[in-house]
Design a protein around this motif. Structure first.
Motif, mmCIF file in Angstrom:
data_model
loop_
_atom_site.group_PDB
_atom_site.id
_atom_site.type_symbol
_atom_site.label_atom_id
_atom_site.label_comp_id
_atom_site.label_asym_id
_atom_site.label_seq_id
_atom_site.Cartn_x
_atom_site.Cartn_y
_atom_site.Cartn_z
ATOM 1 N N GLN A 59 26.572 5.352 77.397
ATOM 2 C CA GLN A 59 27.322 4.186 76.921
ATOM 3 C C GLN A 59 26.869 3.813 75.504
ATOM 4 N N ALA A 60 25.559 3.796 75.293
ATOM 5 C CA ALA A 60 25.032 3.443 73.975
ATOM 6 C C ALA A 60 25.401 4.495 72.931
ATOM 7 N N ALA A 61 25.375 5.774 73.295
ATOM 8 C CA ALA A 61 25.706 6.842 72.348
ATOM 9 C C ALA A 61 27.166 6.755 71.916
ATOM 10 N N PRO A 70 23.809 0.299 66.306
ATOM 11 C CA PRO A 70 23.021 1.158 65.413
ATOM 12 C C PRO A 70 22.334 2.277 66.202
ATOM 13 N N ALA A 71 22.257 3.439 65.611
ATOM 14 C CA ALA A 71 21.680 4.602 66.289
ATOM 15 C C ALA A 71 20.192 4.427 66.552
ATOM 16 N N GLN A 72 19.523 3.628 65.761
ATOM 17 C CA GLN A 72 18.083 3.446 65.929
ATOM 18 C C GLN A 72 17.729 2.792 67.265
ATOM 19 N N ALA A 84 19.107 12.609 65.364
ATOM 20 C CA ALA A 84 19.628 13.028 64.062
ATOM 21 C C ALA A 84 21.051 13.573 64.191
ATOM 22 N N ALA A 85 21.307 14.358 65.237
ATOM 23 C CA ALA A 85 22.656 14.897 65.454
ATOM 24 C C ALA A 85 23.650 13.775 65.745
ATOM 25 N N LEU A 86 23.227 12.776 66.522
ATOM 26 C CA LEU A 86 24.108 11.651 66.831
ATOM 27 C C LEU A 86 24.409 10.837 65.576
ATOM 28 N N GLN A 87 23.408 10.617 64.736
ATOM 29 C CA GLN A 87 23.623 9.884 63.491
ATOM 30 C C GLN A 87 24.578 10.645 62.575
ATOM 31 N N LEU A 92 30.183 11.227 60.370
ATOM 32 C CA LEU A 92 31.432 11.980 60.254
ATOM 33 C C LEU A 92 32.590 11.211 60.890
ATOM 34 N N THR A 93 32.345 10.582 62.020
ATOM 35 C CA THR A 93 33.391 9.816 62.696
ATOM 36 C C THR A 93 33.833 8.633 61.839
#
Length: 160
Positions: A59-61, A70-72, A84-87, A92-93
């Motif tokens: 859900q958070a991702a 925020p990704a952090q 890093a890949a999610l960020q 890109l999104t």
């Protein structure tokens, strides 16, 4: 009230009755009443715990991809490579969403995790899958969780 100290004399309050311990024939241990015994501890179902962690992480991702989180916030749960890949994917999104495509603005709107399944691979390692429903589409998410010294950590996160 005493004029010198300003302290009132103690009121006669009833002292609660404390049951005395009794020795049971030949033993030195006190008998414990059934009502006073603490309830037994429940055994934690590891698969259920992994499903709950997977649900909240997925859900958070998806909210990170939507730009609403925020990704952090996932740095404690995700492996540094996954974070890093999610960020990168979130960046890109955001770039695509700002483009001229009419459906790009609706990406990752109102996500909700429908189902989560977990499968034990070996001691301390689970693989899980989740179905995420968004406004425009349905997504599949796969993740691998490994138990660290302190908590479960996601080492692989694939969002379809």
């Amino acid at each position: 009230m005493n004029a010198i100290t300003g302290i009132r004399p103690a009121a006669a309050t009833p002292v609660p009755h404390v049951p005395a311990l009794r020795v049971v024939s030949g033993t030195a241990t006190p008998a414990i009443h059934a009502a006073a015994a603490a309830p037994p501890l429940q055994v934690v179902d590891e698969a259920r715990e992994v499903c709950a962690i997977s649900r909240s992480t997925v859900q958070a991702a998806i909210e990170v991809l939507a730009g609403t989180r925020p990704a952090q916030q996932l740095s404690r749960r995700l492996d540094p490579r996954c974070l890093a890949a999610l960020q990168h994917r979130a960046a890109l999104t955001r770039r695509v969403a700002s483009g001229s495509s009419p459906t790009a603005g609706r990406l990752h709107r109102n996500p909700s995790v429908r189902t989560v399944r977990a499968c034990r691979v070996s001691d301390g390692i689970y693989e899980a899958s989740a179905v995420v429903v968004e406004e425009a589409r349905v997504r599949a998410v796969a993740l691998r969780l490994e138990r660290g010294t302190v908590a479960w950590r996601v080492t692989v996160l694939e969002i379809g």
